[in-house]
Design an enzyme around this catalytic site. Structure first.
Site, PDB file in Angstrom:
ATOM      1  N   CYS A  52       0.815  -1.214   0.000  1.00 45.06           N
ATOM      2  CA  CYS A  52       0.000   0.000   0.000  1.00 45.06           C
ATOM      3  C   CYS A  52       0.849   1.264   0.000  1.00 45.06           C
ATOM      4  O   CYS A  52       0.316   2.360  -0.127  1.00 45.06           O
ATOM      5  CB  CYS A  52      -0.954   0.007   1.192  1.00 45.06           C
ATOM      6  SG  CYS A  52      -0.163   0.358   2.759  1.00 45.06           S
TER       7      CYS A  52
ATOM      8  N   CYS B 126       2.701  -3.903   5.649  1.00 46.27           N
ATOM      9  CA  CYS B 126       2.039  -3.473   6.883  1.00 46.27           C
ATOM     10  C   CYS B 126       1.692  -4.696   7.732  1.00 46.27           C
ATOM     11  O   CYS B 126       1.184  -5.696   7.218  1.00 46.27           O
ATOM     12  CB  CYS B 126       0.729  -2.753   6.570  1.00 46.27           C
ATOM     13  SG  CYS B 126       0.930  -1.136   5.837  1.00 46.27           S
TER      14      CYS B 126
END
Lengths: 277, 263
Positions: free
Chosen positions: A241, A263
């Site tokens: 992302c 993440c």
């Protein structure tokens, strides 16, 4: 699910645990002993957190369960299904839609808001255990606020490693009074504990302790004046992302040494990758 | 708890100190005054009650009867035998220090020498790493431990160095009253001599008051200004060290003095 009480635990037990939670909220950071029950999962898998969740959950709640930031790991999936079956509540993976979040080892990147409750699974609640094995003595140290020796550990880290090497379960002082273990969250998450709008509850099943950080309570990580507390930083951003502000996991992608950083908070990562409307 | 001029009040005034272990007597009706800058020796054979006296005063044992008035830094006087636990433990980490016979009991063996010395500083609120380290280095120098050993674990130290490290750890916060339980008991003779030299120097330089328990009359002669001789829990003779050792009056003291082996 028939044959079981709502949220598995019987009402007397829930009452007992709620009383412990009320006391814990009244004395931020203080470890309240409670009569921990046998749960249908083994110690170390979140028996403390499950009992706290079972005691505060209501039919209107929306539950999210994470393990190391992820919604889709075995532990998270099992606990989420357990409560879905025994309570019938709605579950979600979205931090902003949950009213109750049980977690192991992370605080979500998405800021929490007032009215949400976060339940932490705690393996060892006593921050002084490494330096004092006697429970009678650690209680006395808490009562008399003799916390000087806590800094011996930080001193040792700086001496041996040049910096404080403790990277998770980093001790904090709550409301200027009790020294508390924040459970094994990375120290990256410590600043999120400070003046958090949500109610933070901590349950240790094997050690039979509950403690709490009420909304908006000050939580300071221990440090030295000339070696202030710092959090981890990465040179990379999330490979999926692109986030540069989240806690990253290093993932091995092949057997030729290939790796990527992503993440650890799967919900945060997924939200960022959604097409914006 | 009335403030009094320093010169007129002893640092510690003990009266009627008694410790019973059920039927048995640890110490009986022990009384003495300890003045600022004075070193008091407690001598006697094993089981004579020396350690009971020390442990009661240091707050490690609960006395059965008696009182011990301690003159605090702020000029007030408290009976340390009746002091609640919180202020007593505060005194124990600020104004008092305890040097144990076995340095392993008084040190944290799992952390470095520097952390051992720095712990008491951190316990009284020091939160600056650089200052703690400078102070620890300074104290290692004062107790003649090479300063490059500051980051070594105590387990790598010799017996004499361990005992000196324990002394540095105790004295770093400048206590006013030091309890010593056979401080040289576990050391061989040449190391003992060096440690005694060091202790004598520190006591004189810092103006420490100390209560030293020992069964070794040579140690008592070197360290103590005054002596209390104990037998079966009672003080049977007291006076200036030279006077007691050179001209003992009580038959037991005479026996004790004449029992010292001459090389």
């Amino acid at each position: 699910m028939s044959g079981y009480n709502f949220a598995y635990l019987d009402e007397q037990t829930k009452r007992m645990i709620r009383r412990a939670i009320l006391k814990a909220v009244a004395i931020p950071g203080y470890q309240v002993p409670f009569g921990s029950r046998e749960m249908p999962l083994s110690y170390g898998w979140g028996t403390g957190g499950v009992q706290v969740t079972a005691s505060v959950i209501g039919p209107e709640d929306v539950l999210k369960v994470i393990d190391q930031g992820a919604d889709d790991t075995t532990n998270a999936v099992s606990i989420r299904q357990f409560f879905a079956r025994t309570t019938g509540v709605k579950t979600t993976t979205r931090t902003d839609r949950a009213t109750l979040i049980q977690t192991r080892h992370r605080i979500p990147e998405t800021p929490l808001r007032e009215g949400q409750i976060m339940v932490f699974q705690v393996p060892i609640p006593e921050p002084l255990r490494w330096l004092e094995p006697r429970e009678s003595e650690t209680r006395k140290i808490h009562a008399l606020e003799e916390y000087g020796a806590m800094h011996v550990r930080l001193y040792e880290d700086i001496t041996l490693h040049g910096r404080v090497a403790t990277a998770y379960d980093y001790p904090v002082r709550v409301n200027g009074r009790y020294v508390m273990r924040p459970s094994p969250i990375p120290k990256f998450d410590n600043p999120k504990l400070d003046r958090n709008p949500a109610l933070l509850l901590f349950g240790a099943g094997r050690e039979k302790r509950i403690y709490a950080v009420p909304s908006w309570t000050s939580v300071k990580s221990l440090d030295f004046k000339d070696h202030p507390f710092t959090i981890e930083k990465w040179e990379q951003s999330c490979a999926l992302c692109g986030a540069g502000d989240s806690f990253l996991d290093e993932v091995i992608v092949d057997d030729k040494g290939g790796r990527m950083f992503v993440c650890s908070d799967t919900d945060y990562c997924a939200r960022r990758r959604e097409p914006t409307r | 708890m009335t403030p009094m001029p320093m010169t007129q009040v002893p640092l510690l005034a003990v009266r009627g100190l008694t410790k019973r272990y059920g039927e048995r007597v640890g110490c009986l009706d022990v009384g003495f005054d300890l003045w600022s800058g004075e070193v008091l020796g407690l001598v006697g054979e094993s089981g004579s009650g020396k350690t009971s006296v020390l442990q009661c005063l240091a707050g490690r044992l609960e006395a059965t009867a008696g009182c011990a008035d301690f003159f605090q830094r702020d000029g007030t006087i408290v009976d340390i035998l009746r002091l609640p636990e919180a202020p007593r433990r505060r005194l124990a980490r600020t104004d008092w220090a305890m040097v144990q016979q076995n340095p392993r009991d008084g040190l944290r063996m799992g952390v470095t020498a520097g952390a051992n010395v720095g712990e008491r500083l951190m316990a009284v609120g020091e939160r600056h790493y650089g200052r703690i380290r400078r102070e620890a280095l300074d104290w290692l120098g004062q107790v003649e431990i090479p300063q490059d050993r500051i980051d070594d674990l105590p387990g790598t130290f010799s017996g004499g160095m361990l005992q000196r490290l324990q002394i540095a750890r105790c004295l770093v916060t400048r206590p006013r009253l030091v309890f010593m339980d056979e401080p040289t008991g576990a050391l061989d003779v040449s190391v003992q001599a060096r440690l005694l030299d060091l202790l004598r120097g520190l006591v004189a330089d810092l103006g420490l008051s100390a209560i030293v328990v020992t069964h070794d009359l040579a140690v008592a002669r070197l360290l103590a200004h005054r002596l209390l001789v104990m037998k079966d829990g009672e003080v049977i003779e007291s006076g200036l060290t030279d006077q007691v050792l050179d001209d003992p009056q009580h038959p037991y003291t005479q026996l004790l003095v004449s029992s010292v082996l001459q090389p």
